[in-house]
Design a protein around this motif. Structure first.
Motif, short mmCIF file in Angstrom:
data_model
loop_
_atom_site.label_atom_id
_atom_site.label_comp_id
_atom_site.label_asym_id
_atom_site.label_seq_id
_atom_site.Cartn_x
_atom_site.Cartn_y
_atom_site.Cartn_z
N SER A 140 40.19 1.37 9.01
CA SER A 140 39.02 2.39 8.84
C SER A 140 39.39 3.72 9.35
CB SER A 140 37.80 1.84 9.36
OG SER A 140 37.85 1.81 10.88
N ILE A 141 38.89 4.93 8.85
CA ILE A 141 39.01 6.13 9.42
C ILE A 141 37.92 6.29 10.37
CG2 ILE A 141 38.87 8.41 8.79
CD1 ILE A 141 41.64 7.01 7.99
N ILE A 142 36.75 5.70 10.32
CA ILE A 142 35.64 5.95 11.09
C ILE A 142 35.47 4.63 11.83
CG2 ILE A 142 33.19 6.54 11.12
CD1 ILE A 142 33.36 7.84 8.51
N PRO A 143 35.49 4.73 13.28
CA PRO A 143 35.40 3.55 13.98
C PRO A 143 33.91 2.64 13.90
CG PRO A 143 36.06 5.45 15.44
CD PRO A 143 35.63 5.89 13.90
N MET A 144 34.09 1.33 14.00
CA MET A 144 32.71 0.66 13.71
C MET A 144 31.48 0.73 14.46
SD MET A 144 32.55 -3.72 13.48
CE MET A 144 33.69 -3.51 11.81
N CYS A 145 31.78 1.51 15.74
CA CYS A 145 30.79 1.67 16.49
C CYS A 145 30.02 3.15 16.26
CB CYS A 145 31.31 2.23 18.08
SG CYS A 145 32.33 3.47 18.05
N GLU A 146 30.33 3.85 15.12
CA GLU A 146 29.68 4.75 14.74
C GLU A 146 28.64 4.27 13.76
OE1 GLU A 146 30.13 8.25 15.71
OE2 GLU A 146 31.78 7.60 17.10
N VAL A 147 27.41 5.03 13.61
CA VAL A 147 26.23 4.76 12.79
C VAL A 147 27.07 4.63 11.18
CG1 VAL A 147 24.13 5.53 12.02
CG2 VAL A 147 24.60 5.64 14.15
N TYR A 148 27.59 5.68 10.81
CA TYR A 148 28.05 5.45 9.59
C TYR A 148 29.51 5.58 9.64
CZ TYR A 148 30.24 6.82 5.00
OH TYR A 148 31.05 6.61 3.87
N ASN A 149 29.91 4.16 9.22
CA ASN A 149 31.44 3.92 9.19
C ASN A 149 32.10 3.08 7.78
OD1 ASN A 149 31.51 1.03 9.62
ND2 ASN A 149 30.20 1.43 11.25
N ASP A 150 33.21 3.33 7.69
CA ASP A 150 33.88 2.49 6.47
C ASP A 150 34.50 1.34 7.11
OD1 ASP A 150 35.94 3.86 8.08
OD2 ASP A 150 37.32 3.96 6.29
N ALA A 151 34.55 0.79 8.33
CA ALA A 151 35.12 -0.33 8.91
C ALA A 151 34.44 -1.52 8.31
CB ALA A 151 35.08 -0.32 10.51
N ARG A 152 33.20 -1.65 8.45
CA ARG A 152 32.44 -3.02 8.21
C ARG A 152 32.63 -3.26 6.66
NH1 ARG A 152 27.98 -1.62 10.15
NH2 ARG A 152 28.29 -2.41 12.08
N ARG A 153 32.41 -2.55 5.86
CA ARG A 153 32.40 -2.38 4.40
C ARG A 153 34.04 -2.90 4.23
NH1 ARG A 153 30.32 -1.11 -0.56
NH2 ARG A 153 31.58 -0.47 -2.10
N ASN A 154 34.90 -2.19 4.67
CA ASN A 154 36.40 -2.72 4.22
C ASN A 154 36.69 -4.18 4.79
OD1 ASN A 154 36.91 -0.28 3.18
ND2 ASN A 154 37.83 0.67 4.81
N LEU A 155 36.17 -4.60 5.99
CA LEU A 155 36.42 -5.58 6.58
C LEU A 155 35.76 -6.89 5.85
CD1 LEU A 155 37.68 -7.58 8.72
CD2 LEU A 155 35.77 -7.01 9.88
N VAL A 156 34.60 -6.65 5.44
CA VAL A 156 33.93 -7.60 4.50
C VAL A 156 34.44 -7.91 3.31
CG1 VAL A 156 31.72 -8.24 3.43
CG2 VAL A 156 31.70 -7.27 6.05
N ILE A 157 34.70 -6.65 2.59
CA ILE A 157 35.22 -7.04 1.07
C ILE A 157 36.72 -7.30 1.31
CG2 ILE A 157 35.97 -5.58 -0.83
CD1 ILE A 157 33.45 -3.93 -0.26
N SER A 158 37.59 -7.12 2.20
CA SER A 158 38.97 -7.46 2.35
C SER A 158 38.84 -9.06 2.41
CB SER A 158 39.54 -6.97 3.68
OG SER A 158 39.79 -5.64 3.37
N VAL A 159 37.99 -9.60 3.47
CA VAL A 159 37.85 -11.05 3.53
C VAL A 159 37.60 -11.70 2.29
CG1 VAL A 159 36.54 -12.87 4.58
CG2 VAL A 159 37.24 -11.03 5.95
#
Length: 89
Positions: free
Chosen positions: A14-33
């Motif tokens: 992700s470019i934006i850390p998961m601790c931020e309100v808007y981030n790309d981390a959660r979506r990238n992780l879920v879809i990758s799994v």
């Protein structure tokens, strides 16, 4: 190193850390799994910015933007998203 693995390997980040309100981390992780569990491809792929790219065809093109990886000589294996309908007005 991952020859004859028999499973899909999906690399993400992700470019934006998961601790931020808007981030790309959660979506990238879920879809990758989801891709790793359901893909019949036995190769290394990269999921970033709503696109699944072949790992051996991808290069990093941006360190700050959401479109950090590109596959200039091969189309994405998959693209996630919903088309936005437009009216002819």
């Amino acid at each position: 190193m991952l020859e004859d693995l028999g499973k899909a390997v999906v690399v993400t980040g992700s470019i934006i850390p998961m601790c931020e309100v808007y981030n790309d981390a959660r979506r990238n992780l879920v879809i990758s799994v989801v891709f790793a569990a359901q893909l019949q491809l036995c190769e290394v792929t990269i999921f970033f910015n709503d696109r699944l790219l072949r790992g051996n065809r991808s290069v990093k093109v941006d360190s700050l933007g959401l479109a950090a990886f590109e596959s200039p000589n091969f189309p994405p294996l998959a693209t996630i998203g919903a088309p936005l309908p437009t009216s002819p007005h």
